[in-house]
Enzyme design. Structure first.
Site, mmCIF file in Angstrom:
data_model
loop_
_atom_site.group_PDB
_atom_site.id
_atom_site.type_symbol
_atom_site.label_atom_id
_atom_site.label_comp_id
_atom_site.label_asym_id
_atom_site.label_seq_id
_atom_site.Cartn_x
_atom_site.Cartn_y
_atom_site.Cartn_z
ATOM 1 N N ARG A 165 -42.034 -16.198 -13.226
ATOM 2 C CA ARG A 165 -42.322 -17.640 -12.827
ATOM 3 C C ARG A 165 -43.614 -18.056 -12.982
ATOM 4 N NH1 ARG A 165 -40.367 -19.137 -6.933
ATOM 5 N NH2 ARG A 165 -41.701 -17.512 -6.131
ATOM 6 N N ASP B 180 -43.823 -16.365 3.473
ATOM 7 C CA ASP B 180 -44.362 -16.525 2.145
ATOM 8 C C ASP B 180 -44.973 -18.073 2.208
ATOM 9 O OD1 ASP B 180 -42.408 -18.448 1.699
ATOM 10 O OD2 ASP B 180 -41.428 -17.039 0.378
#
Length: 543
Positions: free
Chosen positions: A174, A454
């Site tokens: 990613r 996160d």
């Protein structure tokens, strides 16, 4: 460590330091020229698309609501087109593990038994704070992992290496999102697009090697808000493949549908990437963040405590059902979301309750028709795999058409009811602060209350605080949420952290820097588009 000055590529300056010969090899003149070519061809389009985001935000602020696009109705109505055939190694993706590009964790993730491993350069959604060292060493780690030469020895002498039987997870990378730049590399006087930098270096060094090994360069594409942004990725894919004489269609990209605007263009996003598409993913936490962010000026879109915005509330359920129907209509994977729970040591009862939540979440996903799911911790792999093995005996569920699903714009914009609590305010402050402090230290995710928090959950936290103060929302006890209240509770939570950590440890931390930045976004007055935009300069280390 030395400054890296490569004068062999006109117009390109590398301002970051390079600590190893392997990192220097990643920044070879040929690789930098490849990145520079992509940047020069596509960066202006990237910047114009970011301006379109700002224009859409302005229209929403003035009362316009998103809807399915009339100008692309023909794409949605045409039954004849399909996404790309399933790529080698991506036929069965029932359990995907995600994590940072740290060397030891790359080895552990590849060895974990997961179907695939998403190695995260992005630094927004999950695992990696995009420091120069993280990004550069991460490219070295990808290079070595693909060639099966990656090893790591910890300070105690323990050796980590890939499994001898060769059964490792398929690698998916990613890159960072379109909104980010890499300030350590300057091309023609401006920072390179972080997306192009991450993608370009990885593709240049590894595409042909991956093909020779029977796989291909596979990517997760984050944070997109329109099919035009997907078109940009597709154009970059074609140019990159042509430049290296790699057959068009070799690349595969799975798009994270993690913005409310992208939810209205899912079919068009697959269409733009159709030669390279490997499906869509429900990026659930960022999706909630985007919902709050895009409607932050609207008092009728105020959400309750984050804990009450579950996958079963109507707007989230509609998004999931539409994604699965859309993907299967076009023959590509519909991937489920993240299980953020982590094992709870020394409390078997609490641990069992947490694992039961994972089991229930994965059961909901597989029964809805998802072709696979995400976990953030190896301990969750068996739970997720057992559920998908039981209810998905084949490699995927592409045959599940979900023709029963009819989702309207109103369904996607349905605001859930629920309470806002003072405890919810405190939890948002604690999550936001703790994550930001870790990010400033170069980490990208942090365990809080037995959840792996996160950037997405930190984004929800600070966005809710902004939204609640902006509109004077009331707690369940009737107290009006103001800038003063949020700042008072911010002071109190920092005082608690100092007491818990001790003054010396607190002083050595990044909490005061995080607090100062966090305070700018919780009063209902100023709002930054992304935390990375707010914090990035604090981790830039120009040599």
């Amino acid at each position: 460590m030395s400054s890296y000055n490569n004068n062999n590529v006109p117009g390109v300056s590398v301002l970051g330091s390079v600590s190893t010969k392997e990192e220097g090899a990643i920044l070879s003149p040929e690789a930098l020229q490849f990145v520079a070519t992509l940047h020069r061809k596509f960066n202006q389009t990237r910047k114009s698309l970011l301006l379109k985001r700002a224009e859409r935000q302005s229209a929403i602020d003035q009362g316009e609501l998103p809807d399915f696009l009339p100008e692309t109705a023909s794409v949605r109505q045409d039954p004849n087109w399909r996404g790309a055939p399933l790529a080698p190694g991506l036929e069965d993706r029932r359990v995907e593990i995600t994590g940072p590009v740290d060397r030891k964790m790359v080895i552990n993730a590849l060895n974990s038994g997961a179907s695939t491993f998403m190695a995260d350069f992005e630094g927004m959604l999950h695992a990696n704070s995009p420091t120069w060292e993280n990004c550069l060493s991460g490219q070295v780690n990808m290079y070595d992992a693909i060639r099966r030469t990656i090893t790591f020895t910890n300070p105690d002498g323990k050796l980590y290496e890939l499994r001898k039987d060769g059964k490792i997870a398929v690698l998916i990378v990613r890159p960072r999102g379109w909104h980010m730049v890499e300030k350590h590399v300057i091309i023609d006087g401006e920072p390179v697009s972080a997306s192009i930098f991450d993608f370009g270096l990885y593709f240049f060094h590894n595409a042909k090697e991956l093909v020779q090994r029977g796989a291909g360069p596979y990517f997760y594409l984050p944070k997109m808000e329109s099919h035009l942004e997907a078109r940009l990725w597709n154009d970059i894919f074609n140019t990159a493949q042509d430049m290296l004489s790699v057959k068009r269609g070799t690349i595969r990209g799975t798009v994270l549908i993690e913005t409310i605007l992208a939810a209205f263009e899912m079919e068009e996003i697959i269409y733009e990437l159709r030669e390279h598409s490997s499906g869509l993913n429900c990026g659930r936490w960022d999706y909630i963040f985007s919902f709050i962010k895009r409607f932050r000026e609207r008092p009728d879109f105020v959400l309750p405590d984050r804990s009450q915005v579950t996958m079963t509330v109507p707007f989230m359920d509609a998004y999931v059902r539409l994604l699965i129907k859309t993907c299967h209509k076009r023959g590509v994977h519909a991937m489920g979301g993240m299980a953020a729970q982590i094992p709870i040591k020394n409390d078997p009862e609490a641990n069992q309750a947490a694992m039961d939540k994972v089991d229930a979440d994965k059961l909901r996903e597989v029964k809805a028709g998802h072709d696979g799911t995400w976990v953030c911790h190896p301990a969750l792999l068996k739970i997720a795999k057992d559920v998908f093995d039981k209810y998905m005996p084949n490699a995927n569920q592409l045959e599940v058409s979900r023709d029963d699903v009819q989702v309207t714009a109103a369904d996607l914009l349905s605001v859930p009811t629920g309470a806002i609590t003072k405890q919810g305010i405190r939890e948002n402050i604690r999550v936001g602060l703790t994550y930001m402090e870790a990010w400033l230290r170069g980490a990208g995710c942090v365990p809080i209350n037995n959840m792996m928090e996160d950037a997405a959950t930190a984004e929800i936290s600070r966005s809710q605080l902004f939204q609640w103060a902006r509109h004077g929302a009331k707690t369940d006890e009737g107290e009006t949420i103001t800038a003063q209240l949020n700042l008072q509770l911010l002071d109190e939570e920092c005082a608690k952290l100092k007491q818990e950590m001790g003054e010396e440890k607190y002083a050595a931390s990044k909490f005061e820097t995080a607090k100062k930045a966090f305070a700018t976004n919780v009063t209902g007055e100023h709002y930054d588009e992304f935390l990375t935009n707010l914090l990035y300069d604090d981790i830039v280390t120009i040599a």
